[in-house]
Design a protein around this motif. Structure first.
Motif, PDB file in Angstrom:
ATOM      1  N   MET A 150       0.825  -1.218   0.000  1.00  0.00           N
ATOM      2  CA  MET A 150       0.000   0.000   0.000  1.00  0.00           C
ATOM      3  C   MET A 150       0.857   1.265   0.000  1.00  0.00           C
ATOM      4  O   MET A 150       0.467   2.296  -0.552  1.00  0.00           O
ATOM      5  N   PRO A 166       1.839   2.867  -4.891  1.00  0.00           N
ATOM      6  CA  PRO A 166       1.444   4.198  -5.409  1.00  0.00           C
ATOM      7  C   PRO A 166       2.646   5.090  -5.690  1.00  0.00           C
ATOM      8  O   PRO A 166       2.626   5.878  -6.640  1.00  0.00           O
ATOM      9  N   PRO A 212      -3.096   9.814  -8.853  1.00  0.00           N
ATOM     10  CA  PRO A 212      -4.531   9.746  -8.554  1.00  0.00           C
ATOM     11  C   PRO A 212      -4.800   9.785  -7.050  1.00  0.00           C
ATOM     12  O   PRO A 212      -3.918   9.487  -6.228  1.00  0.00           O
ATOM     13  N   LEU A 213      -6.042  10.111  -6.700  1.00  0.00           N
ATOM     14  CA  LEU A 213      -6.429  10.220  -5.292  1.00  0.00           C
ATOM     15  C   LEU A 213      -6.249   8.900  -4.547  1.00  0.00           C
ATOM     16  O   LEU A 213      -5.821   8.884  -3.391  1.00  0.00           O
ATOM     17  N   TRP A 214      -6.550   7.773  -5.232  1.00  0.00           N
ATOM     18  CA  TRP A 214      -6.442   6.484  -4.551  1.00  0.00           C
ATOM     19  C   TRP A 214      -5.017   6.203  -4.074  1.00  0.00           C
ATOM     20  O   TRP A 214      -4.806   5.489  -3.085  1.00  0.00           O
ATOM     21  N   GLY A 215      -4.016   6.780  -4.769  1.00  0.00           N
ATOM     22  CA  GLY A 215      -2.624   6.585  -4.360  1.00  0.00           C
ATOM     23  C   GLY A 215      -2.360   7.214  -3.003  1.00  0.00           C
ATOM     24  O   GLY A 215      -1.730   6.599  -2.123  1.00  0.00           O
ATOM     25  N   TYR A 216      -2.866   8.435  -2.808  1.00  0.00           N
ATOM     26  CA  TYR A 216      -2.673   9.104  -1.515  1.00  0.00           C
ATOM     27  C   TYR A 216      -3.442   8.385  -0.404  1.00  0.00           C
ATOM     28  O   TYR A 216      -2.957   8.252   0.722  1.00  0.00           O
ATOM     29  N   VAL A 217      -4.652   7.914  -0.749  1.00  0.00           N
ATOM     30  CA  VAL A 217      -5.451   7.163   0.228  1.00  0.00           C
ATOM     31  C   VAL A 217      -4.719   5.876   0.623  1.00  0.00           C
ATOM     32  O   VAL A 217      -4.672   5.501   1.804  1.00  0.00           O
ATOM     33  N   SER A 218      -4.140   5.210  -0.366  1.00  0.00           N
ATOM     34  CA  SER A 218      -3.415   3.965  -0.102  1.00  0.00           C
ATOM     35  C   SER A 218      -2.211   4.205   0.811  1.00  0.00           C
ATOM     36  O   SER A 218      -1.982   3.453   1.769  1.00  0.00           O
TER      37      SER A 218
END
Length: 465
Positions: free
Chosen positions: A199, A203, A213-219
């Motif tokens: 995780m 990213p 992308p946003l999911w990378g920061y969330v991950s």
């Protein structure tokens, strides 16, 4: 030591051949990053598990399994039909290295008393330097020679005879060792540490290519939650049956906890420098692999000489100050390199890089050999595998973080749509900017080293009468 040499050569030999792989295999920038980062990611994710499996099932057994798997994966890399197969084979190679490499330090720690380990780690430091010398030179020569029309493939196939030699030598000469009491593998811990690392690192490695992308920061933020859950689980596991994946009591040992922090940040600096350095020389300056490989020889010799001196002569007398002097020397070398690159631009010659590289190599040599001994010096022997796996894990995690950060600190300054006449100047500018980041990270390492023990604790010599 043969296995340690093989792993070190494999990392440096691939770096020097990356431009040839990109050209001949038609690999994209993302795939090139994955050829380096995929190995580091699989290596980091599996090291703690590999170290603990050695404690449980026998370090010699896991060592031989790892060597055999690493050799097979090297063959798959050498015969890869396309970039996708090469990336997959490199990931497998990293996973097998995770079985092999932690056993090296844990076998040393379990076999030798403290008063003898200094000599062994001095040899280990020399092997690090020799691997650093041999990798770029072998990579350059094998790429230039184009043996049997195989282009870059012999850089992986050369591991086959070395791996077979390590298997034969290991079976004959290594004694078996394991934890003195029965341990069980913590499967939940394995899942959590692997998930957390993926995780965090995935990213970073693919972020630039995908437009952050946003999911990378969330991950990446979620990985911190996973690591927090891992800490809670490991404490409960240790209290319940004494078989955690990562022994929580290790972090109560000040030298170990401080050393882990230093290893992580050191890995980040090395991850950024070595990939960026290769791209700068071969793509930015347009040098051949052999030219680039020979340019690195002063650095590698300097690492080897300084590593031997640091453990044998300097650390017993000056302690932690030697490691801190190493960090400052590396900062000085990086700043000299920035100055030389700025002064000469695209006209820079190998001899003009020699002084910065010698200074950097001397600094690295003063750190790389005694640091491992300092981190492991107060660790109980029954946790040698877990501890050495964790040491290697955080260094590789730092290395993978550094490779991921190359997207930010180097490729962020290089436009994918550059015209041929702009490629060289853009790479030179990006290289100088990346070295600024490396210098800052090394300055942080200097400060973190104040938490290391002033001296390595030594056990009394055993009575052998």
């Amino acid at each position: 030591m043969t296995a340690a040499f093989m792993d070190l050569v494999d990392v440096t030999i691939v770096n020097i051949a990356i431009p040839a792989i990109q050209r001949d295999a038609g690999a994209s920038f993302s795939q090139i990053q994955w050829i380096a980062a995929g190995y580091a990611l699989a290596f980091a994710a599996g090291l703690i598990t590999g170290g603990r499996l050695g404690d449980i099932h026998g370090r010699k057994r896991l060592f031989l399994i790892g060597v055999a798997g690493f050799t097979l994966a090297s063959a798959l890399c050498g015969f890869a039909a396309n970039p996708e197969m090469l990336v997959a084979s490199r990931i497998l190679q990293g996973g097998m290295a995770a079985m092999m490499v932690p056993q090296v330090l844990s076998i040393v720690h379990a076999t030798f008393p403290a008063h003898e380990r200094g000599k062994v780690f001095g040899l280990f430091g020399a092997i690090v330097g020799l691997g650093a010398v041999s990798g770029p030179l072998l990579g350059a020569l094998l790429t230039e020679w184009n043996l049997f029309g195989l282009e870059w493939r012999p850089i992986f196939l050369i591991n086959l005879p070395v791996g077979i030699a390590a298997l034969l030598l290991g079976r004959r000469y290594i004694g078996e060792s394991r934890a003195p009491r029965a341990l069980r593998l913590d499967l939940v811990g394995v899942a959590l540490v692997t998930l957390g690392l993926l995780m965090l690192l995935y990213p970073l490695t693919r972020g630039r290519e995908l437009g952050w992308p946003l999911w990378g920061y969330v991950s990446m933020a979620g990985s911190l939650v996973v690591f927090a859950v891992l800490v809670v689980h490991e404490r409960r596991k240790a209290a319940r049956d004494g078989s955690p994946l990562v022994e929580p009591s290790l972090f109560a040992v000040k030298s170990f906890a401080a050393g882990i922090a230093v290893q992580t940040v050191f890995g980040i600096a090395l991850g950024i420098f070595f990939l960026v350095w290769t791209l700068y020389m071969q793509i930015g300056l347009g040098w051949s692999p052999l030219h680039a490989g020979l340019t690195g020889v002063p650095f590698s010799i300097s690492v080897s000489v300084a590593a031997g001196m640091s453990v044998q002569k300097l650390v017993p007398r000056f302690g932690r100050k030697v490691l801190q002097a190493g960090a400052l020397l590396m900062v000085l070398g990086v700043l000299l390199y920035i100055g030389e690159s700025h002064r000469y631009g695209l006209a820079i010659a190998s001899w003009q890089m020699a002084l910065p590289l010698v200074v950097m190599g001397a600094g690295m040599g003063l750190i790389v050999a005694p640091l491992t001994d300092a981190v492991l010096s107060e660790v109980p022997r029954e946790h040698a595998g877990s501890a050495s796996g964790l040491i290697n894990t955080v260094q590789q995690m730092g290395n993978a973080l550094g490779l991921g950060l190359v997207s930010v600190v180097f490729y962020g300054a290089v436009d994918d749509r550059l015209t041929p006449d702009r490629i060289g100047p853009a790479f030179v500018t990006a290289f100088q900017g990346a070295l600024g980041w490396v210098a800052a990270v090394l300055g942080l390492i200097f400060l973190l080293m104040f938490a290391l023990p002033g001296r390595v604790a030594a056990e009394p010599a055993p009575d052998r009468s």
